[in-house]
Design an enzyme around this catalytic site. Structure first.
Site, short mmCIF file in Angstrom:
data_model
loop_
_atom_site.label_atom_id
_atom_site.label_comp_id
_atom_site.label_asym_id
_atom_site.label_seq_id
_atom_site.Cartn_x
_atom_site.Cartn_y
_atom_site.Cartn_z
N HIS A 52 -15.17 3.70 0.05
CA HIS A 52 -14.00 2.67 -0.27
C HIS A 52 -14.72 1.29 0.29
O HIS A 52 -15.38 1.10 0.96
CB HIS A 52 -12.90 2.43 0.01
CG HIS A 52 -11.75 3.81 -0.14
ND1 HIS A 52 -10.58 3.90 -0.63
CD2 HIS A 52 -12.29 4.69 -1.36
CE1 HIS A 52 -10.37 4.84 -0.84
NE2 HIS A 52 -10.72 5.63 -1.78
N GLU A 54 -13.49 -1.03 2.31
CA GLU A 54 -12.86 -1.11 3.53
C GLU A 54 -14.03 -0.20 4.45
O GLU A 54 -14.99 -0.66 5.04
CB GLU A 54 -11.53 -0.61 4.06
CG GLU A 54 -11.11 -1.51 3.28
CD GLU A 54 -10.16 -1.48 2.66
OE1 GLU A 54 -9.55 -1.20 1.84
OE2 GLU A 54 -10.73 -0.26 1.52
N CYS A 82 -5.53 1.68 1.96
CA CYS A 82 -5.72 2.96 2.33
C CYS A 82 -5.37 3.53 3.41
O CYS A 82 -4.80 3.00 4.42
CB CYS A 82 -5.73 3.71 0.93
SG CYS A 82 -7.38 4.65 1.52
N CYS A 85 -7.98 4.56 4.97
CA CYS A 85 -8.71 3.22 5.52
C CYS A 85 -8.41 2.13 7.12
O CYS A 85 -8.96 2.31 7.38
CB CYS A 85 -9.25 2.28 4.75
SG CYS A 85 -10.00 2.11 2.90
#
Length: 148
Positions: A52, A54, A82, A85
């Protein structure tokens, strides 16, 4: 702080993800007013569920400063983090998160959970959403229209 201006590198990163047919999420980390890392979703490219924006930005920032603790850092991200993260943000001791759009399926900050507000955690993350929301929403909607 000019959050609209500071969000720009995250938007630029999300557009790179878009061009690579990745879900267009981008992130940028600032420390002491300096941009120290960016990242964008690369789940398809790297064949990794954890790739992801992040997470990739956090990993780069930690290498840049030579420490896993990003105390005092601010993370700008185009979409609400999410659960995974949000957990990584807490673990990295990031001080603040600024995001663009809420994440209706997996949001772990305001939509489905408030992980940053859990009272038993020893680290608090300040957060705000809605920065350049309309622009980011349009990018996301266009991506998914093209994908279908």
């Amino acid at each position: 702080m000019n959050h609209d201006l500071l969000m720009q590198p995250a938007i630029d990163a999300c557009l790179v993800a878009y061009q690579q047919m990745e879900v267009p999420v981008g992130a940028a980390i600032y420390l002491n007013g300096d941009l120290i890392s960016t990242g964008y979703n690369q789940k398809e490219t790297l064949h990794s569920a954890t790739a992801h924006a992040e997470i990739l930005a956090i990993n780069t920032a930690c290498k840049v400063i030579g420490d896993w603790r990003l105390a005092g850092a601010t993370l700008y991200v185009t979409a609400e983090p999410c659960f995974m993260c949000a957990g990584a943000i807490i673990q990295a001791r990031i001080s603040e998160v600024v995001f663009g759009v809420a994440e209706p399926k997996f949001g772990g900050v305001v939509t489905h959970a408030n992980l940053f507000d859990m009272p038993k955690l020893n680290h608090r993350v300040k957060y705000m959403g809605g920065v350049r929301e309309a622009e980011i929403r349009e990018i996301m909607q266009q991506f998914f229209r093209e994908l279908r």
